[in-house]
Design a protein around this motif. Structure first.
Motif, PDB file in Angstrom:
ATOM      1  N   SER A  80     -24.943  45.787  23.970  1.00 30.59           N
ATOM      2  CA  SER A  80     -25.748  44.720  24.600  1.00 30.59           C
ATOM      3  C   SER A  80     -24.800  43.514  25.472  1.00 30.59           C
ATOM      4  O   SER A  80     -23.934  43.549  24.972  1.00 30.59           O
ATOM      5  N   ARG A 124     -39.125  47.320  28.988  1.00 31.41           N
ATOM      6  CA  ARG A 124     -38.644  49.016  28.746  1.00 31.41           C
ATOM      7  C   ARG A 124     -37.380  48.784  27.602  1.00 31.41           C
ATOM      8  O   ARG A 124     -36.979  49.938  27.608  1.00 31.41           O
ATOM      9  N   ARG A 125     -36.968  47.610  27.030  1.00 34.43           N
ATOM     10  CA  ARG A 125     -35.825  47.627  26.155  1.00 34.43           C
ATOM     11  C   ARG A 125     -35.936  48.655  25.083  1.00 34.43           C
ATOM     12  O   ARG A 125     -34.920  49.427  25.020  1.00 34.43           O
ATOM     13  N   GLU A 126     -37.059  48.628  24.353  1.00 33.41           N
ATOM     14  CA  GLU A 126     -37.147  49.505  23.130  1.00 33.41           C
ATOM     15  C   GLU A 126     -37.130  50.897  23.353  1.00 33.41           C
ATOM     16  O   GLU A 126     -36.426  51.845  22.871  1.00 33.41           O
ATOM     17  N   LEU A 142     -33.534  51.682  24.363  1.00 34.90           N
ATOM     18  CA  LEU A 142     -32.624  51.842  23.024  1.00 34.90           C
ATOM     19  C   LEU A 142     -32.759  53.177  22.390  1.00 34.90           C
ATOM     20  O   LEU A 142     -31.938  53.800  22.032  1.00 34.90           O
ATOM     21  N   GLU A 185     -31.020  40.185  27.656  1.00 37.70           N
ATOM     22  CA  GLU A 185     -31.594  41.078  26.655  1.00 37.70           C
ATOM     23  C   GLU A 185     -31.623  42.488  27.343  1.00 37.70           C
ATOM     24  O   GLU A 185     -31.949  43.842  26.906  1.00 37.70           O
ATOM     25  N   ASN A 186     -31.830  42.380  28.761  1.00 37.52           N
ATOM     26  CA  ASN A 186     -31.975  43.892  29.602  1.00 37.52           C
ATOM     27  C   ASN A 186     -30.726  44.420  30.295  1.00 37.52           C
ATOM     28  O   ASN A 186     -30.975  45.282  31.054  1.00 37.52           O
ATOM     29  N   ARG A 187     -29.517  43.780  29.799  1.00 34.19           N
ATOM     30  CA  ARG A 187     -28.515  44.460  30.413  1.00 34.19           C
ATOM     31  C   ARG A 187     -27.491  45.045  29.308  1.00 34.19           C
ATOM     32  O   ARG A 187     -27.649  44.672  28.176  1.00 34.19           O
ATOM     33  N   PHE A 188     -26.966  46.213  29.453  1.00 32.90           N
ATOM     34  CA  PHE A 188     -26.158  46.736  28.557  1.00 32.90           C
ATOM     35  C   PHE A 188     -24.973  47.390  29.239  1.00 32.90           C
ATOM     36  O   PHE A 188     -24.766  47.784  30.576  1.00 32.90           O
ATOM     37  N   THR A 231     -28.887  47.854  33.831  1.00 37.32           N
ATOM     38  CA  THR A 231     -29.990  47.082  33.567  1.00 37.32           C
ATOM     39  C   THR A 231     -31.273  47.733  33.679  1.00 37.32           C
ATOM     40  O   THR A 231     -31.601  48.670  34.410  1.00 37.32           O
ATOM     41  N   VAL A 232     -32.101  47.285  32.294  1.00 35.36           N
ATOM     42  CA  VAL A 232     -33.342  47.984  32.168  1.00 35.36           C
ATOM     43  C   VAL A 232     -34.551  47.290  32.700  1.00 35.36           C
ATOM     44  O   VAL A 232     -34.323  45.890  32.619  1.00 35.36           O
TER      45      VAL A 232
END
Length: 103
Positions: free
Chosen positions: A43, A14-16, A19, A48-51, A9-10
Motif C-alpha cells: 500500500s 473499490r479497495r476491499e 485487495l 489508501e487507493n494507491r498500491f 490506483t483503485v
C-alpha cells in the motif's frame, strides 16, 4: 531474472474488492507458477487507493506464462471493475538483499 513494478490506483470505494482479487492472484501466482518467485502487494501510506506491486519471475517466458494463467484471467475481470489507472515497469533483478524478518 525478470522483474516487474506496477503502480495502481483503485477506484474510490473499490479497495476491499481490489485487495481480495489481488491477494488471490498473488497467492496463486507464487503457489501455481514455478517461474514466479515473488509477488508483493504494497500500500501507499499517503493514499489508501494507491498500491505498488513487485513481481519477480525467472525470465520473460515465466511472466508470459503468468499472463496466460487462469488466475490472471480472473484477476483481469476484477481489475476491469476496480482499477482506475496502472503503470507497469519491467526490468531485470541485478542485486537482492534480504533479512530473515518478515512484515
Amino acid at each position: 531474472m525478470f522483474s516487474l513494478v506496477v503502480q495502481m490506483t483503485v477506484r474510490p470505494g473499490r479497495r476491499e474488492e481490489f485487495l481480495a482479487g489481488m491477494a488471490a492472484n498473488a497467492e496463486a501466482s507464487v503457489r501455481d507458477e514455478p517461474g514466479c518467485l515473488r509477488f508483493d502487494v504494497c500500500s501507499v501510506e499517503s493514499d489508501e487507493n494507491r498500491f505498488v506491486l513487485y513481481e519477480l519471475y525467472t525470465d520473460a517466458d515465466a511472466f508470459a506464462a503468468h499472463k496466460a494463467s487462469p488466475h490472471f484471467a480472473r484477476w483481469r475481470a476484477v481489475a476491469e471493475r476496480v482499477v482506475e489507472s496502472q503503470v507497469n515497469k519491467a526490468g531485470r533483478l541485478l542485486h537482492t538483499h534480504t533479512s530473515e524478518e518478515s512484515a
